[in-house]
Design a protein around this motif. Structure first.
Motif, mmCIF file in Angstrom:
data_model
loop_
_atom_site.group_PDB
_atom_site.id
_atom_site.type_symbol
_atom_site.label_atom_id
_atom_site.label_comp_id
_atom_site.label_asym_id
_atom_site.label_seq_id
_atom_site.Cartn_x
_atom_site.Cartn_y
_atom_site.Cartn_z
ATOM 1 N N PRO A 1 0.835 -1.200 0.000
ATOM 2 C CA PRO A 1 0.000 0.000 0.000
ATOM 3 C C PRO A 1 0.872 1.253 0.000
ATOM 4 O O PRO A 1 1.936 1.264 0.618
ATOM 5 C CB PRO A 1 -0.807 -0.107 1.286
ATOM 6 C CG PRO A 1 -0.443 -1.373 1.936
ATOM 7 C CD PRO A 1 0.644 -2.026 1.153
ATOM 8 N N SER B 1 2.302 2.564 3.376
ATOM 9 C CA SER B 1 3.256 1.816 4.204
ATOM 10 C C SER B 1 4.540 2.573 4.502
ATOM 11 O O SER B 1 4.957 2.627 5.656
ATOM 12 C CB SER B 1 3.581 0.473 3.556
ATOM 13 O OG SER B 1 2.450 -0.343 3.545
ATOM 14 N N ASP C 1 -4.926 6.445 2.227
ATOM 15 C CA ASP C 1 -5.585 5.208 2.642
ATOM 16 C C ASP C 1 -6.444 5.477 3.876
ATOM 17 O O ASP C 1 -6.086 5.093 4.987
ATOM 18 C CB ASP C 1 -4.519 4.145 2.933
ATOM 19 C CG ASP C 1 -5.085 2.769 3.197
ATOM 20 O OD1 ASP C 1 -6.309 2.588 3.024
ATOM 21 O OD2 ASP C 1 -4.309 1.875 3.580
ATOM 22 N N ASN D 1 -7.663 2.638 6.572
ATOM 23 C CA ASN D 1 -6.677 1.849 7.301
ATOM 24 C C ASN D 1 -6.759 2.190 8.791
ATOM 25 O O ASN D 1 -6.346 3.261 9.215
ATOM 26 C CB ASN D 1 -5.278 2.149 6.762
ATOM 27 C CG ASN D 1 -4.212 1.287 7.383
ATOM 28 O OD1 ASN D 1 -4.320 0.853 8.521
ATOM 29 N ND2 ASN D 1 -3.161 1.042 6.630
#
Length: 139
Positions: free
Chosen positions: A39, A42, A71, A74
């Protein structure tokens, strides 16, 4: 007349062949290989965790906010931002971010429980002992 008979026989054979082709199953398709893609958030999360380790709270907050823009579903990003806000002394925001993280998690997950602990600690810092105990009862 022979021409029509020959054409009729050809048509019958053609249709019989089509029927036979329709009855046979199609050849199996090979499974596509899974594509392993990290992703995009990260590296930002890793940078934020490194910043937290060296007490660079503002830097960690910046990394996490960028990661969340990439994201937003998350829960770990929201949790880590909640931890950062707690360390900055922003307890109301800690509680809100913990709730946001928990909204993305199943209730029996370890991260869900960690969010509850963090939110209970924030409530205690705000002098809200009853709310802290309610959260701890959910553990």
């Amino acid at each position: 007349m022979r021409y029509l008979t020959g054409l009729l026989i050809l048509l019958i054979l053609l249709l019989a062949g089509c029927q036979w082709a329709a009855m046979s199953p199609p050849p199996p398709r090979p499974e596509p290989e899974p594509i392993a893609v990290a992703p995009p958030s990260s590296p930002l999360l890793a940078s934020a965790q490194q910043a937290l380790a060296r007490d660079d709270l503002a830097g960690a907050e910046g990394y996490l906010e960028r990661a969340i823009r990439l994201d937003s579903r998350n829960p770990l990003l929201w949790h880590t931002l909640a931890q950062t806000k707690y360390r900055q002394g922003d307890y109301p925001q800690t509680i809100q971010l913990g709730r946001r993280s928990n909204a993305l998690l199943p209730p029996n997950s370890s991260l869900h429980r960690e969010n509850l602990r963090l939110m209970a600690a924030a409530h205690r810092q705000l002098g809200q002992e009853e709310q802290a105990r309610k959260l701890e009862a959910e553990l």
